[in-house]
Design an enzyme around this catalytic site. Structure first.
Site, PDB file in Angstrom:
ATOM      1  N   PRO A 113     195.081  82.043  48.918  1.00 31.53           N
ATOM      2  CA  PRO A 113     194.690  80.521  48.889  1.00 31.53           C
ATOM      3  C   PRO A 113     195.766  79.713  48.530  1.00 31.53           C
ATOM      4  O   PRO A 113     196.495  80.042  47.816  1.00 31.53           O
ATOM      5  CB  PRO A 113     193.414  80.535  47.703  1.00 31.53           C
ATOM      6  CG  PRO A 113     192.811  81.863  47.670  1.00 31.53           C
ATOM      7  CD  PRO A 113     194.162  82.707  47.785  1.00 31.53           C
ATOM      8  N   GLU A 114     196.176  78.827  49.378  1.00 29.84           N
ATOM      9  CA  GLU A 114     197.088  77.664  49.177  1.00 29.84           C
ATOM     10  C   GLU A 114     196.559  76.354  48.668  1.00 29.84           C
ATOM     11  O   GLU A 114     195.448  76.370  48.261  1.00 29.84           O
ATOM     12  CB  GLU A 114     197.932  77.557  50.436  1.00 29.84           C
ATOM     13  CG  GLU A 114     198.391  78.822  51.087  1.00 29.84           C
ATOM     14  CD  GLU A 114     199.123  78.613  52.340  1.00 29.84           C
ATOM     15  OE1 GLU A 114     199.580  77.584  52.646  1.00 29.84           O
ATOM     16  OE2 GLU A 114     199.143  79.574  53.187  1.00 29.84           O
ATOM     17  N   HIS A 157     183.674  93.782  42.410  1.00 29.51           N
ATOM     18  CA  HIS A 157     184.843  92.818  42.472  1.00 29.51           C
ATOM     19  C   HIS A 157     184.573  91.846  41.684  1.00 29.51           C
ATOM     20  O   HIS A 157     185.653  91.111  41.314  1.00 29.51           O
ATOM     21  CB  HIS A 157     184.938  92.330  43.702  1.00 29.51           C
ATOM     22  CG  HIS A 157     185.034  93.537  44.892  1.00 29.51           C
ATOM     23  ND1 HIS A 157     185.946  94.360  44.935  1.00 29.51           N
ATOM     24  CD2 HIS A 157     184.355  93.486  46.357  1.00 29.51           C
ATOM     25  CE1 HIS A 157     185.755  95.241  46.132  1.00 29.51           C
ATOM     26  NE2 HIS A 157     184.744  94.689  46.586  1.00 29.51           N
ATOM     27  N   ARG A 200     191.544  92.639  44.773  1.00 25.51           N
ATOM     28  CA  ARG A 200     192.870  93.124  44.507  1.00 25.51           C
ATOM     29  C   ARG A 200     193.333  93.043  43.110  1.00 25.51           C
ATOM     30  O   ARG A 200     194.320  93.783  42.992  1.00 25.51           O
ATOM     31  CB  ARG A 200     193.810  92.310  45.479  1.00 25.51           C
ATOM     32  CG  ARG A 200     193.502  92.520  47.013  1.00 25.51           C
ATOM     33  CD  ARG A 200     193.838  93.922  47.612  1.00 25.51           C
ATOM     34  NE  ARG A 200     195.144  94.254  47.667  1.00 25.51           N
ATOM     35  CZ  ARG A 200     195.993  93.895  48.355  1.00 25.51           C
ATOM     36  NH1 ARG A 200     195.875  93.030  49.595  1.00 25.51           N
ATOM     37  NH2 ARG A 200     197.033  94.463  48.339  1.00 25.51           N
ATOM     38  N   ARG A 206     220.842  71.906  51.589  1.00 21.41           N
ATOM     39  CA  ARG A 206     220.686  73.220  51.256  1.00 21.41           C
ATOM     40  C   ARG A 206     220.861  74.292  52.501  1.00 21.41           C
ATOM     41  O   ARG A 206     220.453  73.950  53.658  1.00 21.41           O
ATOM     42  CB  ARG A 206     219.252  73.474  50.452  1.00 21.41           C
ATOM     43  CG  ARG A 206     219.322  72.576  49.235  1.00 21.41           C
ATOM     44  CD  ARG A 206     217.894  72.954  48.606  1.00 21.41           C
ATOM     45  NE  ARG A 206     217.957  74.189  48.002  1.00 21.41           N
ATOM     46  CZ  ARG A 206     216.951  74.615  47.261  1.00 21.41           C
ATOM     47  NH1 ARG A 206     216.260  73.865  46.637  1.00 21.41           N
ATOM     48  NH2 ARG A 206     217.071  75.761  46.823  1.00 21.41           N
TER      49      ARG A 206
END
Length: 293
Positions: free
Chosen positions: A2-3, A91, A110, A151
């Site tokens: 998830p972002e 889970h 996970r 950069r």
């Protein structure tokens, strides 16, 4: 993983439904390795009222009535859901029964995610958050553009660097680069300030659209109510290598940047600058074997 949009959607949903609720009992505990031990975590949170839920970078922060902050980092497959009581499955990592009989659950297939409790001082000193860059939706595009000015790193790598800007992952980096017409391998010092401002303006637009569409559901993501997102239906390039570009019809390609698959249109995002400016379109996907999405 998830972002920013997915975690923001979860935070807003939890805030709406949890404020004023008290965490009364931990009725299932199987915490992940990086979480606080149950013996120290549970005494710090049980019996406390939830005052608010917010997000910083990709972390959910739950403010409790004594000043404690309960932090959930979802990592790749974590979920935090508020709903009716149910039986735990393999889970589930933490079940918290609330004072109205509902369930706040943290699950993680996970086991890379974690839950930790902080005092305000401990949160301020948490190195993870100390290193995180500014929030892209709370910072003007020109200020963000100046953070990459001069950069030498590739622009996709900089977008993924959490110390440069907070909360951005592979999906929203690819989508914003496409909308800005910038090749993911372009060195930041080759991008003019005007183009960098446009990139971060497009990034903000992509994030706003994704939040409005409940985030992107690729595999495990669901919101605070357990519902999937819809922004994956608006992808222009992410996960779509080999498909036709919705703007120019060219075959979408992928390269590996900073260890991640970066999908782009060679016509709309040439290395030497855009031939025309792409606009949002949609649809489906595929993934290059061996790259992490």
């Amino acid at each position: 993983m998830p972002e920013l949009p997915e975690v923001e959607v979860i935070a807003r949903g939890l805030h709406r439904s949890l404020v004023g609720r008290t965490m009364e009992e931990a009725c299932h505990v199987d915490l992940t390795r990086l979480s606080d031990p149950a013996a120290s975590l549970l005494p710090r949170i049980l019996g406390l009222r939830i005052e608010g839920v917010r997000r910083r970078a990709k972390v959910l922060l739950m403010d409790l009535s004594d000043g404690t902050v309960l932090a959930f980092h979802l990592k790749m497959t974590g979920r935090v859901v508020h709903g009716p009581m149910r039986e735990p499955d393999s889970h589930d990592r933490l079940f918290l029964r609330l004072d109205n009989g509902t369930l706040l659950s943290f699950s993680d297939v996970r086991k890379f995610g974690y839950v930790r409790a902080f005092s305000p001082q401990e949160l301020q000193e948490w190195q993870f958050l100390q290193k995180v860059g500014p929030e892209p939706l709370d910072t003007d595009a020109k200020s963000l553009a100046h953070r990459i000015k001069g950069r030498k790193a590739r622009i996709k790598a900089l977008l993924l660097d959490q110390t440069v800007v907070a909360g951005i992952g592979n999906i929203y980096a690819d989508e914003s680069l496409f909308r800005a017409g910038i090749h993911p391998e372009t060195r930041a010092n080759r991008i003019s300030l005007a183009r960098a401002v446009r990139l971060f303006t497009e990034l903000q637009a992509v994030l706003g659209q994704a939040i409005a569409e409940n985030g992107s559901s690729i595999r495990d993501y669901v919101n605070a109510d357990g519902d999937a997102g819809a922004f994956q239906n608006s992808f222009n390039v992410y996960g779509k290598k080999g498909s036709a570009c919705g703007v120019c019809g060219s075959r979408l390609e992928a390269v590996c940047v900073a260890g991640r698959t970066s999908t782009f249109c060679p016509e709309c995002q040439p290395k030497r600058g855009p031939k025309h400016q792409p606009q949002p379109s949609a649809k489906d996907g595929c993934r290059k074997k061996g790259y992490r999405p």
